[in-house]
Design an enzyme around this catalytic site. Structure first.
Site, PDB file in Angstrom:
ATOM      1  N   GLU A 260       0.817  -1.220   0.000  1.00 42.14           N
ATOM      2  CA  GLU A 260       0.000   0.000   0.000  1.00 42.14           C
ATOM      3  C   GLU A 260       0.849   1.268   0.000  1.00 42.14           C
ATOM      4  O   GLU A 260       1.262   1.748   1.058  1.00 42.14           O
ATOM      5  CB  GLU A 260      -0.945   0.024   1.219  1.00 42.14           C
ATOM      6  CG  GLU A 260      -1.813   1.283   1.231  1.00 42.14           C
ATOM      7  CD  GLU A 260      -2.773   1.379   2.415  1.00 42.14           C
ATOM      8  OE1 GLU A 260      -2.737   0.526   3.310  1.00 42.14           O
ATOM      9  OE2 GLU A 260      -3.566   2.339   2.418  1.00 42.14           O
TER      10      GLU A 260
ATOM     11  N   LYS B 236      -2.450  -1.952  -3.321  1.00 39.92           N
ATOM     12  CA  LYS B 236      -3.486  -1.089  -2.760  1.00 39.92           C
ATOM     13  C   LYS B 236      -3.077   0.374  -2.957  1.00 39.92           C
ATOM     14  O   LYS B 236      -2.437   0.973  -2.083  1.00 39.92           O
ATOM     15  CB  LYS B 236      -3.664  -1.423  -1.270  1.00 39.92           C
ATOM     16  CG  LYS B 236      -4.633  -0.505  -0.539  1.00 39.92           C
ATOM     17  CD  LYS B 236      -5.046  -1.091   0.795  1.00 39.92           C
ATOM     18  CE  LYS B 236      -5.908  -0.118   1.576  1.00 39.92           C
ATOM     19  NZ  LYS B 236      -6.563  -0.702   2.730  1.00 39.92           N
TER      20      LYS B 236
ATOM     21  N   SER C 282      -9.738   4.138   0.076  1.00 43.14           N
ATOM     22  CA  SER C 282     -10.683   5.238  -0.175  1.00 43.14           C
ATOM     23  C   SER C 282     -10.074   6.587   0.193  1.00 43.14           C
ATOM     24  O   SER C 282     -10.455   7.606  -0.407  1.00 43.14           O
ATOM     25  CB  SER C 282     -12.023   5.006   0.519  1.00 43.14           C
ATOM     26  OG  SER C 282     -11.904   4.900   1.920  1.00 43.14           O
ATOM     27  N   GLY C 283      -9.166   6.642   1.152  1.00 43.99           N
ATOM     28  CA  GLY C 283      -8.331   7.823   1.363  1.00 43.99           C
ATOM     29  C   GLY C 283      -9.025   9.123   1.719  1.00 43.99           C
ATOM     30  O   GLY C 283      -8.435  10.179   1.542  1.00 43.99           O
TER      31      GLY C 283
ATOM     32  N   SER D  14     -10.226  -1.935  -1.217  1.00 50.47           N
ATOM     33  CA  SER D  14      -9.790  -2.295   0.132  1.00 50.47           C
ATOM     34  C   SER D  14     -10.122  -1.070   0.973  1.00 50.47           C
ATOM     35  O   SER D  14      -9.238  -0.418   1.522  1.00 50.47           O
ATOM     36  CB  SER D  14      -8.289  -2.606   0.129  1.00 50.47           C
ATOM     37  OG  SER D  14      -7.848  -2.830   1.439  1.00 50.47           O
TER      38      SER D  14
ATOM     39  N   ARG E  34     -12.684   3.672   5.547  1.00 48.74           N
ATOM     40  CA  ARG E  34     -13.744   4.635   5.856  1.00 48.74           C
ATOM     41  C   ARG E  34     -14.931   4.531   4.917  1.00 48.74           C
ATOM     42  O   ARG E  34     -16.083   4.618   5.361  1.00 48.74           O
ATOM     43  CB  ARG E  34     -13.160   6.060   5.805  1.00 48.74           C
ATOM     44  CG  ARG E  34     -12.343   6.395   7.024  1.00 48.74           C
ATOM     45  CD  ARG E  34     -11.470   7.597   6.786  1.00 48.74           C
ATOM     46  NE  ARG E  34     -10.317   7.276   5.934  1.00 48.74           N
ATOM     47  CZ  ARG E  34      -9.404   8.155   5.549  1.00 48.74           C
ATOM     48  NH1 ARG E  34      -9.516   9.414   5.920  1.00 48.74           N
ATOM     49  NH2 ARG E  34      -8.380   7.785   4.814  1.00 48.74           N
TER      50      ARG E  34
HETATM   51  P1  13P Z   1      -9.311   4.185   3.851  1.00 51.72           P
HETATM   52  O1  13P Z   1     -10.110   3.454   2.788  1.00 51.72           O
HETATM   53  O2  13P Z   1     -10.166   4.763   4.930  1.00 51.72           O
HETATM   54  O3  13P Z   1      -8.346   5.155   3.242  1.00 51.72           O
HETATM   55  O4  13P Z   1      -8.452   3.111   4.628  1.00 51.72           O
HETATM   56  C1  13P Z   1      -7.793   2.159   3.935  1.00 51.72           C
HETATM   57  C2  13P Z   1      -6.575   1.757   4.664  1.00 51.72           C
HETATM   58  O5  13P Z   1      -6.387   0.607   4.979  1.00 51.72           O
HETATM   59  C3  13P Z   1      -5.569   2.781   4.962  1.00 51.72           C
HETATM   60  O6  13P Z   1      -4.376   2.152   5.345  1.00 51.72           O
END
Ligand code: 13P
Length: 340
Positions: free
Chosen positions: A178, A220, A262-263, A291, A294
């Site tokens: 990621e 990711k 989703s960030g 993945s 939030r």
């Molecule tokens: P978000 O989708 O909320 O960004 O989280 C994904 C995640 O695993 C961040 O490390």
């Protein structure tokens, strides 16, 4: 089973053309922030109860193929007395675990970050595996600034991801790789696309140098979007086109699945963008999935509010988002479905 067969069987259990991964691996300080927003005490029992609620959602396995857990969740029990990783697997949801130990400033590269946790990683992975984890997640974080990420930031973060991925594969754990390019800031979509291309180029170079088997990782990444500080968002077709252009330049076709984070995108926004991406899937040699943390959990958290009497509402909210994202994987989502 040989290591390679083990990795392959985990990939087969996690990757298909309908399901995605639920990220429920918030660290203790991060989940405390989420709970604060719903006026819930961040106690161990509340964290257990919330995650038990998520994982016991009936039918979740129709849309979710893997769940990323936080360390403590591997040892916790659901309300029915069964271990949470076992509850996940009873619905064919593969349990995995976040293994990085958070981030801090990268010395020598002002504005860039680096993630901790390589020391003792092999031993920790072996112990997580005994508790049922079959995959892991490690997140490197890249803020966009006028001078960031620097060349040092790109190289050092890529090196961390590659070393982590190689250790995971050596013990039969599938690594989720990621590299998160943050949405924070006022950069435009073009700048975001340049940075994500640089990041992914460096990451795949390092994965190659560390002999990581690309067939046995999940990527990711962030989507290509304008910075959050800008007043207007890019339309989904632009996000999809620009994201896919960057991925096609940088991600080898050997990678089985790309599962976006989703960030900070809202739940509906994240589903719309996934849908637009999958409408272009004939240009993609990989699965295009999720993945999300939030964007899957926000409505469920709001419905739960820390109260046992709201468990069924929270589960319905989670199931709805998981189902709509599954529809988006077929490119068949539209906002009318939100009413269903
Ligand atoms: P978000 O989708 O909320 O960004 O989280 C994904 C995640 O695993 C961040 O490390």
């Amino acid at each position: 089973m040989s290591i390679i067969k083990e990795l392959q069987s985990t990939i087969e259990d996690m990757v298909d053309d309908k399901r995605g991964i639920l990220a429920a691996d918030e660290s203790t300080p991060t989940i405390a922030k989420r709970f604060e927003a719903i006026a819930t005490e961040p106690t161990e029992e509340n964290r257990r109860s919330y995650r038990s609620t998520l994982l016991s959602t009936e039918g979740l396995g129709d849309y979710i193929s893997g769940v990323i857990l936080f360390d403590e969740t591997l040892d916790q029990l659901g309300d029915n007395g069964i271990k949470l990783p076992e509850i996940a697997w009873s619905q064919r949801i593969v349990p995995g675990v976040k293994v990085d130990k958070g981030k801090g400033p990268l010395a020598g590269a002002p504005g860039d970050m680096i993630t901790y946790g390589l020391d003792g990683l092999e031993q920790r992975l072996t112990s997580y595996k005994e508790k049922g984890a079959r995959f892991a997640k490690w997140r490197e974080v890249y803020p966009i600034g006028t001078h960031n990420p620097s060349q040092l930031g790109l190289t050092a973060n890529a090196e961390m991801l590659a070393r982590y991925a190689a250790v995971c594969q050596s013990v039969g754990i599938v690594p989720i790789v990621e590299p998160e390019v943050l949405m924070d800031g006022g950069h435009d979509i073009h700048r975001c696309s340049i940075v994500i291309e640089q990041v992914l180029h460096a990451v795949f170079h390092a994965l190659h140098q560390h002999n990581v088997s690309l067939e046995h990782i999940i990527l990711k990444p962030s989507m290509v979007t304008p910075g959050k500080a800008l007043s207007s968002k890019a339309p989904p077709h632009e996000v999809a086109n620009k994201t896919l252009a960057v991925l096609r330049r940088t991600v080898p076709a050997a990678v089985p699945s790309i599962n976006f984070l989703s960030g900070g995108q809202g739940p509906e926004e994240a589903t719309e963008n996934l849908n637009a991406l999958n409408q272009l899937k004939d240009k993609a040699p990989w699965q295009l999935s999720i993945s999300y943390g939030r964007a899957l959990q926000q409505p469920a958290l709001k419905a739960w509010m820390g109260k046992n009497e709201n468990i069924a509402l929270a589960q319905a909210a989670l199931l709805k988002r998981a189902r709509l994202n599954s529809i988006a994987r077929a490119g068949e989502y539209n906002s009318e479905l939100e009413k269903s």
